[in-house]
Design an enzyme around this catalytic site. Structure first.
Site, PDB file in Angstrom:
ATOM      1  CE  LYS A 132     -47.992  33.937  50.188  1.00 30.59           C
ATOM      2  NZ  LYS A 132     -48.860  33.851  51.350  1.00 30.59           N
ATOM      3  CG  ASP A 161     -45.697  31.808  56.401  1.00 33.88           C
ATOM      4  OD1 ASP A 161     -45.005  32.589  55.730  1.00 33.88           O
ATOM      5  OD2 ASP A 161     -46.927  31.677  56.256  1.00 33.88           O
ATOM      6  CD  GLN A 193     -52.403  33.646  52.470  1.00 29.96           C
ATOM      7  OE1 GLN A 193     -51.505  33.132  51.816  1.00 29.96           O
ATOM      8  NE2 GLN A 193     -52.308  34.868  52.957  1.00 29.96           N
TER       9      GLN A 193
END
Ligand code: NDP
Length: 283
Positions: A53, A120, A97
Site C-alpha cells: 500500500k 476501507d 489493518q
C-alpha cells in the site's frame, strides 16, 4: 479459453487517473492527500500488505503514515490513536489493518474511525449507506470488482450473480454492490446446500472463501464470468486463488487470474477512496 480480466492493467489505468487528480489537487489547492495506516502486532502478511500500500501511495503521490502498535496495545490505546487521527486535519484516510490481536474488538475500532475518513468502508455508517444505495465509502475489494467488470463492458443488470463467501469485507458488500447494479444475487456460505446446483445457474460468480481450487469446472456453466478473490499458497508457496483456474478458464467467458486479478484492484480502489476523501474534506 476465456478472456482474462487483467486486474493489473485496469489498476494501472485507475492509478494513472488518480495520479493526475492528486497533481491537480497539489497545484490548484496545495493539498496532498494523506493516508494513515494502523497495524497492531507484527503479522508478516499484514507487513507485506502495508508495504504494498505504501508503494502505491508513493506512485500516486499520496502521503503515507504508518502507526505500528505493539501486540500488547489495549483497546483504549487503539481507540485513542483513532481519535487523534480523526481530529488531525492533515490525515484524510484511516485504515486499520486486520487482523488485530484477539483481545481487541475490531468492530468497535472500525466504528470509531470517522465515516469521512473511513477509506476501507468498514464503519457501520458507510456499510449502511451502501445498503441503502447512498453515497459513501465502498469496501475496496467489491468496489474494485465492479470497476473491473465495467472496464470490460460486462453487463451486470439482470444477470444471475452468485457470491460464495459472506464475510463483512467481501461477500456482504459484494452483495450490495451487485444488487445496486440490478443483478439477481445469491449469497452462499459454508451451510449452503447443493452449492453446485446454484453455481451452475450463475452468469457471474464471485468466490471469496480462502480455499485453493474450490471452484471446479463441473460447478460452472459455459460462458460464466468468474471473479476469484481468494489468496492461498500452494505447496511451493506460490499465490493461488479459490478457483481451479486451469480447468474453469476453459468454460468461462471471462476470468480473473490470481495473482494479477482482484488484488491489484483492491489497492487501486483504496487509493481512489483516499483521493475521494481528500476532495470531500476540502470542498
Ligand atoms: P472469511 O474467512 O472471513 O470468510 C470466508 C467465507 O467463506 C465465509 O463466509 C464462509 O462461510 C465461506 N466458506 C468457507 N468454506 C466454504 C465452503 N466450503 N463452501 C461455501 N462457503 C464457504 O474470508 P474473507 O472474505 O476475509 O476472504 C476470503 C478470501 O479472499 C481469503 O483467501 C482472503 O485472503 C481473500 N481476500 C482477498 C482480497 C483481495 O484483495 N484479493 C481481499 C480480501 C480477502 P461461513 O460464513 O458459513 O463460515
Amino acid at each position: 479459453m476465456s478472456n482474462i480480466l487483467d486486474g493489473k492493467e485496469v489498476a494501472k489505468k485507475v492509478k494513472l487517473e488518480l495520479k493526475e487528480e492528486v497533481e491537480k489537487l497539489k497545484l490548484e489547492k496545495t493539498i496532498i492527500p494523506k493516508l494513515a495506516v494502523i497495524m497492531v502486532g507484527n503479522n508478516p502478511a499484514s507487513q507485506i500488505y502495508i508495504r504494498n500500500k505504501s508503494k502505491v501511495c508513493e506512485e500516486i503521490g499520496i502521503e503515507f503514515e504508518e502507526y505500528l502498535l505493539d501486540e500488547t496495545t489495549t483497546q483504549e490505546e487503539l481507540l485513542s490513536l483513532i481519535d487523534k487521527l480523526n481530529k488531525n486535519k492533515e490525515i484524510n484516510g484511516i485504515l486499520l489493518q486486520s487482523p488485530i490481536p484477539m483481545n481487541l474488538d475490531i468492530n468497535e475500532a472500525f466504528k470509531r474511525i470517522s465515516p469521512e475518513k473511513d477509506v476501507d468502508g468498514f464503519n457501520p455508517e458507510n456499510v449502511g449507506k451502501l445498503t441503502l444505495g447512498q453515497k459513501g465509502f465502498v469496501s475496496c475489494t467489491p468496489y474494485g470488482i465492479i470497476r473491473i467488470l465495467k472496464e470490460y463492458n460486462i453487463e451486470i443488470e439482470g444477470k444471475n450473480a452468485v457470491i460464495i463467501g459472506r464475510s463483512n469485507i467481501v461477500g456482504k458488500p459484494m452483495l450490495q454492490c451487485l444488487l445496486n447494479k440490478n443483478a439477481t444475487v445469491t449469497v452462499c456460505h459454508s451451510k449452503t446446500k447443493d452449492l453446485e446446483e446454484i453455481t451452475r445457474r450463475a452468469d457471474i460468480i464471485v468466490v471469496a472463501i480462502g480455499k485453493r481450487n474450490f471452484l471446479k469446472e463441473n460447478m460452472v456453466k459455459d460462458g460464466v464470468v468468474v471473479i476469484d478473490v481468494g489468496i492461498n499458497r500452494d505447496d511451493e508457496g506460490k499465490v493461488k486463488g479459490d478457483v481451479d483456474f486451469e480447468n474453469v478458464s476453459k468454460k468461462a467467458s471471462y476470468i480473473t487470474p490470481v495473482p494479477g486479478g482482484v488484488g491489484p484492484m483492491t489497492i487501486a480502489m483504496l487509493m481512489a477512496n483516499v483521493v475521494k476523501a481528500t476532495k470531500e474534506q476540502n470542498k
